[in-house]
Design a protein around this motif. Structure first.
Motif, short mmCIF file in Angstrom:
data_model
loop_
_atom_site.label_atom_id
_atom_site.label_comp_id
_atom_site.label_asym_id
_atom_site.label_seq_id
_atom_site.Cartn_x
_atom_site.Cartn_y
_atom_site.Cartn_z
N MET A 1 10.09 9.36 15.96
CA MET A 1 9.37 8.57 14.94
C MET A 1 10.35 7.69 14.17
SD MET A 1 6.74 9.68 12.01
CE MET A 1 6.84 11.45 12.23
N SER A 2 10.04 6.41 14.05
CA SER A 2 10.92 5.52 13.31
C SER A 2 10.75 5.74 11.81
CB SER A 2 10.60 4.07 13.64
OG SER A 2 9.42 3.69 12.98
N THR A 3 11.66 5.19 11.05
CA THR A 3 11.56 5.30 9.60
C THR A 3 10.26 4.68 9.10
OG1 THR A 3 13.95 5.13 9.48
CG2 THR A 3 12.73 4.74 7.46
N GLU A 4 9.90 3.56 9.70
CA GLU A 4 8.65 2.91 9.29
C GLU A 4 7.45 3.82 9.57
OE1 GLU A 4 7.92 -0.01 7.56
OE2 GLU A 4 10.03 0.30 7.14
N ASP A 5 7.49 4.49 10.72
CA ASP A 5 6.42 5.45 11.03
C ASP A 5 6.34 6.52 9.95
OD1 ASP A 5 5.61 4.26 13.39
OD2 ASP A 5 7.08 5.35 14.59
N LYS A 6 7.51 6.96 9.49
CA LYS A 6 7.52 8.01 8.49
C LYS A 6 6.92 7.53 7.17
CE LYS A 6 11.35 10.50 10.55
NZ LYS A 6 12.83 10.58 10.65
N PHE A 7 7.26 6.31 6.79
CA PHE A 7 6.67 5.78 5.56
C PHE A 7 5.17 5.57 5.74
CE2 PHE A 7 11.07 4.31 4.35
CZ PHE A 7 11.16 5.12 3.23
N ASP A 8 4.77 5.13 6.91
CA ASP A 8 3.33 5.02 7.20
C ASP A 8 2.65 6.36 6.95
OD1 ASP A 8 3.22 2.39 7.90
OD2 ASP A 8 2.85 2.71 10.02
N ALA A 9 3.19 7.39 7.56
CA ALA A 9 2.59 8.72 7.44
C ALA A 9 2.59 9.19 5.99
CB ALA A 9 3.36 9.71 8.32
N LEU A 10 3.69 8.93 5.29
CA LEU A 10 3.79 9.37 3.91
C LEU A 10 2.78 8.69 3.00
CD1 LEU A 10 7.61 9.71 3.30
CD2 LEU A 10 5.85 11.37 2.69
N PHE A 11 2.76 7.37 3.05
CA PHE A 11 1.84 6.64 2.18
C PHE A 11 0.39 6.94 2.54
CE2 PHE A 11 5.46 3.62 1.32
CZ PHE A 11 5.52 3.88 -0.03
N LYS A 12 0.13 7.07 3.83
CA LYS A 12 -1.24 7.39 4.24
C LYS A 12 -1.62 8.78 3.75
CE LYS A 12 -1.88 4.15 7.97
NZ LYS A 12 -1.58 3.82 9.38
N ALA A 13 -0.69 9.70 3.83
CA ALA A 13 -0.98 11.05 3.34
C ALA A 13 -1.29 11.02 1.84
CB ALA A 13 0.21 11.97 3.61
N LEU A 14 -0.56 10.21 1.11
CA LEU A 14 -0.77 10.12 -0.34
C LEU A 14 -2.00 9.28 -0.68
CD1 LEU A 14 2.95 9.64 -1.39
CD2 LEU A 14 1.50 11.58 -1.98
N GLY A 15 -2.54 8.59 0.31
CA GLY A 15 -3.61 7.63 0.08
C GLY A 15 -5.01 8.23 0.03
N HIS A 16 -5.12 9.54 -0.04
CA HIS A 16 -6.43 10.17 -0.17
C HIS A 16 -6.39 11.17 -1.32
CE1 HIS A 16 -10.16 12.23 0.75
NE2 HIS A 16 -10.43 11.31 1.64
N ARG A 17 -7.36 11.04 -2.21
CA ARG A 17 -7.30 11.86 -3.43
C ARG A 17 -7.38 13.34 -3.15
NH1 ARG A 17 -11.84 9.04 -6.56
NH2 ARG A 17 -10.97 7.38 -5.27
N ALA A 18 -8.09 13.71 -2.09
CA ALA A 18 -8.18 15.14 -1.76
C ALA A 18 -6.79 15.67 -1.44
CB ALA A 18 -9.11 15.34 -0.58
N ARG A 19 -6.00 14.87 -0.70
CA ARG A 19 -4.66 15.33 -0.35
C ARG A 19 -3.75 15.34 -1.58
NH1 ARG A 19 -5.90 12.57 4.76
NH2 ARG A 19 -5.10 10.60 3.96
N ARG A 20 -3.91 14.38 -2.46
CA ARG A 20 -3.10 14.40 -3.68
C ARG A 20 -3.48 15.62 -4.51
NH1 ARG A 20 -4.50 8.87 -3.67
NH2 ARG A 20 -5.83 9.09 -5.50
N ARG A 21 -4.74 15.97 -4.50
CA ARG A 21 -5.19 17.16 -5.22
C ARG A 21 -4.52 18.41 -4.64
NH1 ARG A 21 -11.49 18.25 -5.45
NH2 ARG A 21 -11.25 19.98 -6.91
N ILE A 22 -4.48 18.47 -3.33
CA ILE A 22 -3.83 19.62 -2.69
C ILE A 22 -2.37 19.71 -3.10
CG2 ILE A 22 -3.05 20.53 -0.46
CD1 ILE A 22 -5.68 19.51 0.76
N LEU A 23 -1.70 18.56 -3.09
CA LEU A 23 -0.29 18.57 -3.50
C LEU A 23 -0.14 19.12 -4.91
CD1 LEU A 23 1.08 15.19 -2.09
CD2 LEU A 23 1.28 17.48 -1.13
#
Lengths: 120, 120
Positions: free
Chosen positions: A1-23
DNA sequence: TTGACATGTTATTCTTTTATAACATGATTG
DNA sequence: CAATCATGTTATAAAAGAATAACATGTCAA
């Protein structure tokens, strides 16, 4: 996975309130999937697990298996990388271009003050 | 729009590499849509405009109209809010739970070193 | 004022996410 | 060891996002 892929995954993970709630829920200590589901009553158990798997792929959640339980740990290290590559540099930029934007009539002095849920 | 909606929009806007590229392009000064399209040769003009509109809705791009040109300015202020609500607190957390995760065998000492594109 | 140019709008297609259901597995406890 | 419990897996439907095409508008410069 490239660095850009990792940022994609990270921002997308943070991009849903349910997931932010879990965090937020596992911020002060790991929780089992069951406990999380019990708290997130508005979400189906399967949905919670899917969200956990998105968080896990983004590297924000690390799983520890104990017997038949699954303990979900927060790993905030990836957020450090977001800070270094995106937040820090851009936060600095925010200052230098203030005058520039004010000339455009953008008077919005930043958005988050309190956790209001009532605006436009 | 609630605060959560705003974070949704922000993280989603940052969750696509094309949009992050656009942000980097206008970081040191505004650019017209045409100039951006000329740079982003791998993307259709319409696609670029769609991305710009996502960035605009997230508050990361402010548009200045001059004649028939559209100048896209960066507004990094929303990123400031991300920093305050999400990055800062979690970056702090990253330190306190280091030992905890190391016990789980997670030795990954954070991911971003250089812009390599070759790993798994 | 007319033709070229920069941008905008609407609709369509394809892909990815999100939410749920139904069924499966493996551990624990009486 | 058998019932229960916590979690996993696979499949499916609905919703959102991404990319493109075709057409529309408003501006500038000769």
């Amino acid at each position: 996975m490239s660095t850009e892929d990792k940022f994609d995954a990270l921002f997308k993970a943070l991009g849903h309130r349910a997931r932010r709630r879990i965090l937020d829920l596992i911020k002060d200590g790991p929780q089992t999937t069951g406990t999380l589901c019990a708290t997130l009553t508005d979400l189906d158990r399967c949905t919670v697990m899917q969200h956990l798997s998105v968080l896990e792929k983004a590297g924000l959640v690390v799983v520890e298996r104990r017997g038949r339980e699954r303990w979900n740990h927060l790993d905030a290290l990836p957020i450090h990388d977001v800070q270094n590559r995106w937040i820090g540099p851009y936060a600095a930029q925010a200052i230098t271009m203030l005058g520039d934007l004010e000339r455009l009539g953008k008077t919005d002095a930043s958005l988050v003050k309190a956790d209001d849920n009532s605006e436009t």
